[in-house]
Design a protein around this motif. Structure first.
Motif, mmCIF file in Angstrom:
data_model
loop_
_atom_site.group_PDB
_atom_site.id
_atom_site.type_symbol
_atom_site.label_atom_id
_atom_site.label_comp_id
_atom_site.label_asym_id
_atom_site.label_seq_id
_atom_site.Cartn_x
_atom_site.Cartn_y
_atom_site.Cartn_z
ATOM 1 N N ARG A 67 0.807 -1.139 0.109
ATOM 2 C CA ARG A 67 0.070 0.039 0.027
ATOM 3 C C ARG A 67 0.714 1.218 0.156
ATOM 4 N NH1 ARG A 67 -1.063 2.525 5.041
ATOM 5 N NH2 ARG A 67 0.164 3.977 3.933
ATOM 6 N N ARG A 68 1.914 1.394 0.726
ATOM 7 C CA ARG A 68 2.807 2.377 0.834
ATOM 8 C C ARG A 68 3.637 2.675 -0.555
ATOM 9 N NH1 ARG A 68 4.036 4.393 5.989
ATOM 10 N NH2 ARG A 68 6.150 4.995 5.332
ATOM 11 N N MET A 69 3.833 1.553 -1.272
ATOM 12 C CA MET A 69 4.474 1.662 -2.469
ATOM 13 C C MET A 69 3.499 2.367 -3.584
ATOM 14 S SD MET A 69 6.999 -1.720 -2.667
ATOM 15 C CE MET A 69 8.129 -2.022 -1.500
ATOM 16 N N ALA A 70 2.185 1.888 -3.587
ATOM 17 C CA ALA A 70 1.244 2.341 -4.344
ATOM 18 C C ALA A 70 0.991 3.674 -4.252
ATOM 19 C CB ALA A 70 -0.046 1.272 -4.021
ATOM 20 N N GLU A 71 1.025 4.080 -3.192
ATOM 21 C CA GLU A 71 0.777 5.666 -2.647
ATOM 22 C C GLU A 71 1.962 6.428 -3.131
ATOM 23 O OE1 GLU A 71 -1.307 6.682 1.514
ATOM 24 O OE2 GLU A 71 0.709 5.419 1.591
ATOM 25 N N ARG A 72 3.081 5.868 -3.310
ATOM 26 C CA ARG A 72 4.288 6.504 -3.838
ATOM 27 C C ARG A 72 4.566 6.604 -5.419
ATOM 28 N NH1 ARG A 72 4.186 5.580 1.200
ATOM 29 N NH2 ARG A 72 5.579 7.016 2.669
ATOM 30 N N GLY A 73 3.651 5.702 -5.983
ATOM 31 C CA GLY A 73 3.683 5.637 -7.433
ATOM 32 C C GLY A 73 4.373 4.588 -7.954
ATOM 33 N N VAL A 74 4.784 3.504 -7.171
ATOM 34 C CA VAL A 74 5.236 2.298 -7.784
ATOM 35 C C VAL A 74 3.981 1.503 -8.657
ATOM 36 C CG1 VAL A 74 6.132 0.180 -7.239
ATOM 37 C CG2 VAL A 74 6.742 1.920 -5.759
ATOM 38 N N ARG A 75 4.601 1.031 -10.148
ATOM 39 C CA ARG A 75 3.392 0.848 -10.831
ATOM 40 C C ARG A 75 3.082 -0.645 -10.375
ATOM 41 N NH1 ARG A 75 1.155 4.630 -14.186
ATOM 42 N NH2 ARG A 75 2.873 5.910 -15.230
ATOM 43 N N PHE A 76 3.769 -1.652 -9.993
ATOM 44 C CA PHE A 76 3.552 -3.130 -10.103
ATOM 45 C C PHE A 76 4.176 -3.337 -8.756
ATOM 46 C CE2 PHE A 76 3.400 -7.443 -10.907
ATOM 47 C CZ PHE A 76 2.399 -7.612 -11.739
ATOM 48 N N VAL A 77 3.412 -3.971 -7.867
ATOM 49 C CA VAL A 77 3.764 -4.493 -6.829
ATOM 50 C C VAL A 77 3.691 -6.134 -6.687
ATOM 51 C CG1 VAL A 77 4.075 -4.511 -4.111
ATOM 52 C CG2 VAL A 77 3.778 -2.496 -5.530
ATOM 53 N N GLN A 78 4.431 -6.884 -6.689
ATOM 54 C CA GLN A 78 4.199 -8.318 -6.526
ATOM 55 C C GLN A 78 4.626 -9.163 -5.283
ATOM 56 O OE1 GLN A 78 4.344 -10.617 -10.221
ATOM 57 N NE2 GLN A 78 2.909 -11.779 -8.359
ATOM 58 N N LEU A 79 3.621 -9.533 -4.672
ATOM 59 C CA LEU A 79 3.895 -10.422 -3.385
ATOM 60 C C LEU A 79 3.817 -11.862 -3.652
ATOM 61 C CD1 LEU A 79 3.412 -7.483 -2.196
ATOM 62 C CD2 LEU A 79 2.016 -8.667 -0.380
ATOM 63 N N TYR A 80 4.974 -12.430 -3.329
ATOM 64 C CA TYR A 80 5.073 -13.686 -3.426
ATOM 65 C C TYR A 80 4.906 -14.566 -2.045
ATOM 66 C CZ TYR A 80 6.781 -13.757 -8.169
ATOM 67 O OH TYR A 80 7.131 -13.846 -9.616
ATOM 68 N N ASN A 81 3.843 -15.008 -2.025
ATOM 69 C CA ASN A 81 3.296 -15.723 -0.617
ATOM 70 C C ASN A 81 3.537 -17.226 -0.820
ATOM 71 O OD1 ASN A 81 2.392 -16.014 2.091
ATOM 72 N ND2 ASN A 81 0.322 -16.225 1.370
ATOM 73 N N ARG A 82 4.637 -17.738 -0.133
ATOM 74 C CA ARG A 82 4.776 -19.327 -0.524
ATOM 75 C C ARG A 82 4.278 -19.976 0.585
ATOM 76 N NH1 ARG A 82 11.159 -19.646 0.102
ATOM 77 N NH2 ARG A 82 11.014 -21.499 -1.131
#
Length: 485
Positions: A325-340
């Motif tokens: 969420r913090r990255m999205a607020e700051r303009g990061v286009r694509f955030v990928q979370l790998y939940n293993r």
């Protein structure tokens, strides 16, 4: 190449500030317009290959919650109450239809039906209601925001090709990842952070190996590769200066290296050299931006509570969700979370309980947080793994324990925000959750639809490599219009 374009591509930071002071205000204004997607022939300043979306986007960014290992749709979302009467019966040949299975179950004499042992509850989702198992109560509370897709299917039956296919549109490694395509096409919305970031959390089941191939830029310029934020030490490798070096020294060193790289570019005309200069400059700026990004001290207690008790543990799924969420607020286009941890071939009931408990509240908290900040409408949140799980038990079956093997022909994913219809289900599976009866969505269709929501025509965003125009969806992909708001 046009001389002006070549000049703009090759100008160094030092030359820019020395020669371009005049008109900086106009450039800054053009920069703001471009970052909001308004670049045009009249405003040619470009960020990304496209310069501007092909059409008005519904989403400005993506948060992809990738559940690595293949979650069991039968135990979470795809409610099949009739299976309780079929416990330990052989899966009918008419249902299996000769579909291939992995080598782990191909030697079994039987394929005994294993109903889920978990209770399901119907939640209000503005449509007919969404059935969700007791494992995901927090996620189910956001049913009114979710578009749940039962008819997902893929070509891959094993983990590495399956995960690679979801990320790159191809089962073999080497192609650019989805986030790299987005970065290449749309560019960055923040000069001080990467446009594509990857974070990894460890789960509670069998954890399949993942590698940087999954967020590689492939044959695209290397500045579009995903940046892996780590859960321990510096969030990004080599973020801190070595002992004895201060920020002024680092700036002088980078300027000297840039001059050498510039000379080499003029000699070889290798575009990768310019990408290298760009990466060095981004790394320098990240030394200031990343510590601010990862400092949660400015988050109030109510917000932190949304994500659950693990939110302060770097590398946890909860921590990665609030970071997304913090990255999205700051303009990061694509955030990928790998939940293993979703590869549950045996002892599934015990392992999936732990896995769901660790992921349920954080991902629901992410949706709630985005919603209350007014960001969900412009943020496409995607949840799902590389395939699903079969209805039959792998290995010994009891009333309280079973395992499930890979199943690529029928699995569940969901999306929320970013232009998808909220509170709906799409697709229908048979009574065994083994075959799709209606509303099938192939991986290429998913990619095409995601790109459409971002204002990208998936057939037009291409890159010429070795004499061929490549794209994320290859020669496939259709937009699933029924799920669009």
């Amino acid at each position: 190449m046009d001389p002006i374009e070549e000049y703009c591509r090759n100008i160094t930071r030092r030359e820019f500030f020395s020669k371009m002071a005049v008109g900086a205000g106009a450039i800054a204004f053009g920069d703001l317009l471009t970052r909001d997607g308004y670049a045009s022939a009249e405003n040619p300043l470009k960020y990304g290959q496209m310069g501007a979306p092909h059409f008005a986007p519904k989403a400005k960014r993506v948060i992809y919650l990738f559940q690595n290992g293949g979650p069991s749709q039968l135990d979470i979302f795809d409610y099949k109450p009739g299976l309780k009467q079929k416990f330990d019966q052989d899966l009918p040949d008419s249902v299996r239809q000769g579909q291939r299975v992995t080598g782990m179950t191909s030697g079994q004499n039987r394929f005994p039906v294993a109903p889920s042992i978990f209770e399901f509850k119907k939640y209000d989702n503005n449509q007919d209601g969404l059935w969700v198992s007791e494992l995901y109560p927090h996620t189910a509370s956001m049913a009114h925001e979710m578009c749940v897709m039962y008819g997902m299917h893929t070509d891959a039956i094993n983990h590495v090709p399956g995960i690679t296919f979801l990320q790159t549109g191809h089962q073999q490694p080497g192609r650019p990842a989805m986030g790299s395509w987005m970065s290449y096409g749309l560019g960055s919305a923040n000069d001080n952070l990467p446009s594509y970031v990857v974070m990894i959390s460890q789960g509670y089941g069998n954890m399949q190996a993942i590698s940087s191939n999954l967020w590689s830029s492939g044959f695209l310029p290397s500045e579009h590769q995903g940046i892996n934020f780590r859960g321990a030490g510096d969030p990004v490798l080599y973020l801190s200066d070595p002992k004895g070096m201060n920020r002024t020294d680092r700036r002088r060193m980078l300027d000297a290296i840039a001059d050498l790289n510039q000379e080499e570019y003029h000699r070889t005309k290798d575009d990768e050299i310019m990408a290298r200069i760009s990466q060095y400059e981004m790394a320098y700026r990240m030394q200031v931006s990343v510590p601010e990004l990862t400092d949660l001290s400015d988050e109030d207690e109510d917000t932190l509570a949304l994500y659950g008790p693990d939110v302060h543990t770097p590398g946890s799924y909860a921590y990665n969700c609030i970071m997304a969420r913090r990255m999205a607020e700051r303009g990061v286009r694509f955030v990928q979370l790998y939940n293993r941890g979703w590869d549950q071939h045996g002892n599934l009931p015990n392992e999936i309980k732990k896995q769901c408990k660790a992921s349920d509240q954080p991902q629901a908290g992410l949706l709630k947080d985005l919603k209350r900040r007014g960001m969900l409408d412009e943020t496409l949140v995607v949840w799902g793994g590389e395939f699903g799980r079969g209805v039959y038990s792998q290995g010994k079956l009891t009333e309280e324990n079973y395992g499930r093997d890979h199943h690529p022909k029928c699995f569940t994913m969901w999306m929320a925000g970013g232009g998808v219809k909220p509170g709906i289900t799409y697709g229908q599976t048979d009574e065994y959750s083994y075959n799709i009866l209606d509303g099938g969505i192939h991986v290429h269709d998913l990619h095409a639809t995601m790109f459409h929501l971002l204002g990208i025509n998936h057939e037009k965003l291409t890159y010429r490599y070795q004499g061929r125009d490549f794209r994320l969806t290859d020669v496939h992909g259709k937009i699933v219009k029924d799920i669009l708001a």
